[in-house]
Design a protein around this motif. Structure first.
Motif, mmCIF file in Angstrom:
data_model
loop_
_atom_site.group_PDB
_atom_site.id
_atom_site.type_symbol
_atom_site.label_atom_id
_atom_site.label_comp_id
_atom_site.label_asym_id
_atom_site.label_seq_id
_atom_site.Cartn_x
_atom_site.Cartn_y
_atom_site.Cartn_z
ATOM 1 N N ILE A 178 0.830 -1.254 -0.024
ATOM 2 C CA ILE A 178 0.023 -0.177 -0.076
ATOM 3 C C ILE A 178 0.940 1.168 0.132
ATOM 4 C CG2 ILE A 178 -1.790 1.216 1.233
ATOM 5 C CD1 ILE A 178 -2.494 -1.334 2.601
ATOM 6 N N ALA A 179 0.803 2.065 -1.100
ATOM 7 C CA ALA A 179 1.724 3.312 -1.154
ATOM 8 C C ALA A 179 0.776 4.570 -1.207
ATOM 9 C CB ALA A 179 2.442 3.368 -2.002
ATOM 10 N N ARG A 186 0.628 6.017 5.900
ATOM 11 C CA ARG A 186 -0.487 5.697 4.899
ATOM 12 C C ARG A 186 0.515 4.439 3.745
ATOM 13 N NH1 ARG A 186 -4.911 8.873 3.635
ATOM 14 N NH2 ARG A 186 -4.450 8.827 1.502
ATOM 15 N N ASP A 187 1.449 4.217 4.195
ATOM 16 C CA ASP A 187 2.387 3.133 3.422
ATOM 17 C C ASP A 187 2.278 1.893 4.195
ATOM 18 O OD1 ASP A 187 2.585 5.062 1.454
ATOM 19 O OD2 ASP A 187 4.451 5.621 2.281
ATOM 20 N N ALA A 188 2.319 0.664 3.659
ATOM 21 C CA ALA A 188 2.637 -0.596 4.194
ATOM 22 C C ALA A 188 3.239 -1.836 3.424
ATOM 23 C CB ALA A 188 1.193 -0.979 4.756
ATOM 24 N N GLN A 192 3.376 -6.489 6.329
ATOM 25 C CA GLN A 192 2.396 -5.905 7.197
ATOM 26 C C GLN A 192 1.013 -6.335 6.926
ATOM 27 O OE1 GLN A 192 4.072 -1.733 6.619
ATOM 28 N NE2 GLN A 192 4.021 -1.656 9.024
ATOM 29 N N VAL A 193 0.845 -6.227 5.613
ATOM 30 C CA VAL A 193 -0.445 -6.807 5.243
ATOM 31 C C VAL A 193 -0.704 -7.999 5.735
ATOM 32 C CG1 VAL A 193 -1.907 -6.929 3.187
ATOM 33 C CG2 VAL A 193 -0.727 -4.891 3.467
ATOM 34 N N VAL A 194 0.047 -8.933 5.430
ATOM 35 C CA VAL A 194 -0.185 -10.186 5.705
ATOM 36 C C VAL A 194 -0.192 -10.751 7.266
ATOM 37 C CG1 VAL A 194 1.052 -12.590 5.297
ATOM 38 C CG2 VAL A 194 0.921 -10.827 3.484
ATOM 39 N N HIS A 195 0.777 -10.072 7.915
ATOM 40 C CA HIS A 195 0.693 -10.284 9.293
ATOM 41 C C HIS A 195 -0.115 -9.390 10.333
ATOM 42 C CE1 HIS A 195 3.656 -13.607 8.639
ATOM 43 N NE2 HIS A 195 4.100 -13.089 7.748
ATOM 44 N N THR A 196 -0.610 -8.202 9.851
ATOM 45 C CA THR A 196 -1.105 -7.622 10.740
ATOM 46 C C THR A 196 -2.437 -8.193 11.391
ATOM 47 O OG1 THR A 196 -0.253 -5.465 10.083
ATOM 48 C CG2 THR A 196 -2.049 -5.258 11.376
ATOM 49 N N GLN A 197 -2.788 -8.412 12.463
ATOM 50 C CA GLN A 197 -4.217 -8.986 12.976
ATOM 51 C C GLN A 197 -4.596 -8.021 14.152
ATOM 52 O OE1 GLN A 197 -5.838 -11.327 11.817
ATOM 53 N NE2 GLN A 197 -4.239 -12.052 10.009
ATOM 54 N N PRO A 203 -3.058 1.320 9.873
ATOM 55 C CA PRO A 203 -3.513 2.594 9.401
ATOM 56 C C PRO A 203 -3.526 2.834 7.946
ATOM 57 C CG PRO A 203 -1.880 3.077 11.155
ATOM 58 C CD PRO A 203 -1.797 1.641 10.991
ATOM 59 N N ALA A 204 -2.712 2.147 7.142
ATOM 60 C CA ALA A 204 -2.471 2.378 5.614
ATOM 61 C C ALA A 204 -3.606 1.615 5.102
ATOM 62 C CB ALA A 204 -1.291 1.778 5.211
ATOM 63 N N TYR A 205 -4.119 0.367 5.826
ATOM 64 C CA TYR A 205 -5.489 -0.203 5.213
ATOM 65 C C TYR A 205 -6.380 0.693 5.447
ATOM 66 C CZ TYR A 205 -8.966 -3.908 4.650
ATOM 67 O OH TYR A 205 -9.863 -4.525 4.466
ATOM 68 N N ALA A 206 -6.682 1.186 6.602
ATOM 69 C CA ALA A 206 -7.798 2.225 6.938
ATOM 70 C C ALA A 206 -8.088 3.336 5.687
ATOM 71 C CB ALA A 206 -7.939 2.662 8.205
ATOM 72 N N ALA A 207 -6.696 3.930 5.397
ATOM 73 C CA ALA A 207 -6.647 4.820 4.323
ATOM 74 C C ALA A 207 -6.960 4.545 2.978
ATOM 75 C CB ALA A 207 -5.086 5.407 4.363
ATOM 76 N N LEU A 208 -6.624 3.174 2.904
ATOM 77 C CA LEU A 208 -6.955 2.161 1.508
ATOM 78 C C LEU A 208 -8.416 2.218 1.395
ATOM 79 C CD1 LEU A 208 -6.231 0.974 -1.231
ATOM 80 C CD2 LEU A 208 -5.846 -1.024 -0.002
ATOM 81 N N ILE A 209 -9.103 1.932 2.284
ATOM 82 C CA ILE A 209 -10.632 1.718 2.395
ATOM 83 C C ILE A 209 -11.138 2.936 2.202
ATOM 84 C CG2 ILE A 209 -12.473 0.850 3.818
ATOM 85 C CD1 ILE A 209 -10.811 -1.336 2.948
#
Length: 267
Positions: A178-179, A186-188, A192-197, A203-209
């Protein structure tokens, strides 16, 4: 043999049975060749693309069902309510009140009517459909589906090429997933995407949504208010044209009288 000799003999035997403490054996680090890493990188990209396509297939099917249910309940619940005689009388009274209380704002009646119709649409269509299937839930499930598939593929890549998982995790920490920055929060990375639970704490995922919702524009799942605006504007213009000859106050009184079942005459 005297007692002292016997004790010495026993001690010698016992000493021979004691296993000496050995220093732990440290396995040498696995050295991964550059060519192997290049192949691993290609397979990571392919795995991500495959997981993305499978997540898209799921989300498209789920959203098709959501749209079908929205269309069905629009036909069954909203349109009959909106087109009924008493609803039209009620809307006439509301538009009349809106016109009386307007302070010169352009299309004030249409905007207020749109807000009211959107509220009714939410209550009669969107909320019941959301009980069955929710677009936000679809988005979350599609992302979780992507992560599950990718995790399995990364395990296979690790085993197939003999790359320790710790080294592979270090590799995917360098792959941007995520960039959206700046800021850097806001970057990940793919790691981080695979292992954040849970993922929604990233935060980057929330920004993407948030970006996905906004990018939908007039065609997104949040576009109902935009789509409702022209409907409300046409209805407002028609009602205003109908009440123009007798004025807003008379129109309010007439509509109120019909709704109450009586007749109020305002000269």
């Amino acid at each position: 043999m005297n007692l002292r000799s016997l004790i010495v003999a026993v001690l010698v035997v016992l000493a021979g049975c004691v296993t000496p403490v050995r220093a732990p054996v440290t396995a040498p680090p696995v050295v991964v060749s550059q060519s192997t890493w290049q192949q691993v990188d290609r397979e990571i990209v392919a795995a991500s693309q495959s997981a993305t396509e499978q997540a898209k297939i799921y989300s498209r099917g789920a959203m098709d069902y959501w749209r079908t249910r929205v269309y069905q309940l629009t036909e069954e619940n909203f349109i009959p309510w909106f087109s009924s005689y008493w609803t039209q009388e009620w809307l006439s009274m509301k538009v009349s009140w809106y016109s009386l209380s307007a302070t010169g704002e352009q299309d004030a009646s249409a905007k207020r009517l749109a807000a009211y119709l959107l509220e009714q649409y939410q209550e009669r269509v969107l909320a019941p459909v959301a009980v069955e299937i929710d677009p936000d839930a679809i988005l979350g499930l599609a992302t979780a589906f992507y992560v599950d598939i990718l995790q399995e593929e990364l395990q296979r890549i690790s085993q197939r090429h003999g790359v320790p998982m710790a080294q592979l995790n270090g590799r995917i920490q360098k792959i941007p997933a995520i960039a959206l920055g700046p800021p850097s929060a806001r970057d990940a990375s793919l790691y981080q995407v695979v292992h954040t639970q849970p993922l929604n704490t990233l935060p980057a995922y929330a920004a993407l949504i948030d970006k996905i919702h906004k990018a939908g524009g007039d065609k997104g799942v949040d576009s109902t208010d935009t789509a409702m605006a022209p409907v409300a504007k046409r209805a407002s213009k028609r009602i205003e044209a109908e009440m123009a000859p007798r004025g807003a106050a008379s129109a309010v009184a007439a509509a109120a009288g019909k709704l109450a079942g009586g007749l109020i005459s305002v000269a």
